[in-house]
Design an enzyme around this catalytic site. Sequence first.
Site, mmCIF file in Angstrom:
data_model
loop_
_atom_site.group_PDB
_atom_site.id
_atom_site.type_symbol
_atom_site.label_atom_id
_atom_site.label_comp_id
_atom_site.label_asym_id
_atom_site.label_seq_id
_atom_site.Cartn_x
_atom_site.Cartn_y
_atom_site.Cartn_z
ATOM 1 N N SER A 188 0.835 -1.203 0.000
ATOM 2 C CA SER A 188 0.000 0.000 0.000
ATOM 3 C C SER A 188 0.871 1.255 0.000
ATOM 4 O O SER A 188 1.652 1.467 -0.923
ATOM 5 C CB SER A 188 -0.973 -0.043 1.182
ATOM 6 N N ASP A 309 -10.440 -2.590 -5.698
ATOM 7 C CA ASP A 309 -9.796 -1.980 -4.530
ATOM 8 C C ASP A 309 -10.463 -0.639 -4.223
ATOM 9 O O ASP A 309 -10.408 0.278 -5.042
ATOM 10 C CB ASP A 309 -8.308 -1.777 -4.833
ATOM 11 N N HIS A 340 -8.328 -4.516 -1.069
ATOM 12 C CA HIS A 340 -7.085 -3.803 -0.787
ATOM 13 C C HIS A 340 -6.160 -4.645 0.070
ATOM 14 O O HIS A 340 -6.401 -4.821 1.275
ATOM 15 C CB HIS A 340 -7.373 -2.471 -0.094
#
Length: 366
Positions: A188, A309, A340
């Site tokens: 991320s 996502d 995600h």
Amino acid sequence: MNLVIKDISDYLQNKLQNTLDQITGAEQPTVYYNVQSHSQQILSRLPQLNQKYRPTPWLSNPHLHLIYFDLIKKRTIRLKYDRVDQLKMSDGGVTAIAWYGLDLPTDTPTIVLMHTITGSPESMRELVKDLNAYTGWRIALCLRRGHAGLPMPVAKMNLFGSTDDLREQIAYIQNKFPQSDLYGVGSSAGTGLLVRYLGEEGENTPLKAAFALCPGYNTETGFGNVHPFYSKMMTKKLFTKFIKPYTQTWQQTASLSKVLQAKNLLEFEQAYFEMAGYQDYESYTQATNPIYVFENVKIPLMILNAEDDPVCHIKNFEPYKEVIRQMPNIVVVTTKKGSHCGFYEGLSTRSWATRLMADYLKNLQS
């Protein structure tokens, strides 16, 4: 007769599987890369990419998937780090490295892991545990300033991390294990730090290959595409993690009041540049946005995004498809489902993504 029964059984099983695939959105991944490059050789050794990614059936909804990943699965993982080393940076700031696999032979490869936007040793346990299990390698989780309750003697923090800090952390890892090959993984927000570093270093990085899990690409626009609920929730978490515990640190920061007025991630990111050590937003983005140096990444890099996502939206990837198709060392994989950073599959909810990144890195092992 037995053959007829078997044929009927196989037909019914395939029919059932196809129906379930349609319901859950199971599809074969899409791969973007330069067909004239050597990437094809690596891809041919990754059978996952020629099969459907089948999400855990009850997690085919991206919001349920993310809730499970963030609020349930993380709390079930049991892992004890070998040690956490606090490091004093050249400007007096404090970062740290959480180690897993310190007792492995000194020449065992080491994965340099860059965590999420509010990441901590606890929140990263699942990825650390699975990467170690799939590769057998040592993991060095590089903790950024202000994370995991680290002291903040210098008024400086960055949502995506500092490449200067990362260089010092990597030098520390190299000094401790000079015989160990290094590989990079970013998760991320950690992908922003990973790619920015790789772009700045070009061929000079000691990392042999890298994997970016669920990046947002352009940091100036990516936060604007975060689902409003998660954007608001994560902004409150930033206040809780990095502002309120360090009130003494930020008392001389003129822009603090404006930062505290932020209602979402985009507003926070556009207001906090002084906290990151920059005089204005433009100088901050020029110095930290990975997209400005992306084309200078020279080592093999695989990127994975899910089309559903809600945090790092797939539309962030759209402007860079053609650039990536021209680069000889970059591969982008997209899946229809995965939410995600979760990418859970099967009844045991194991991460499809971690298995892919481990196989990718092992196939590039020098």
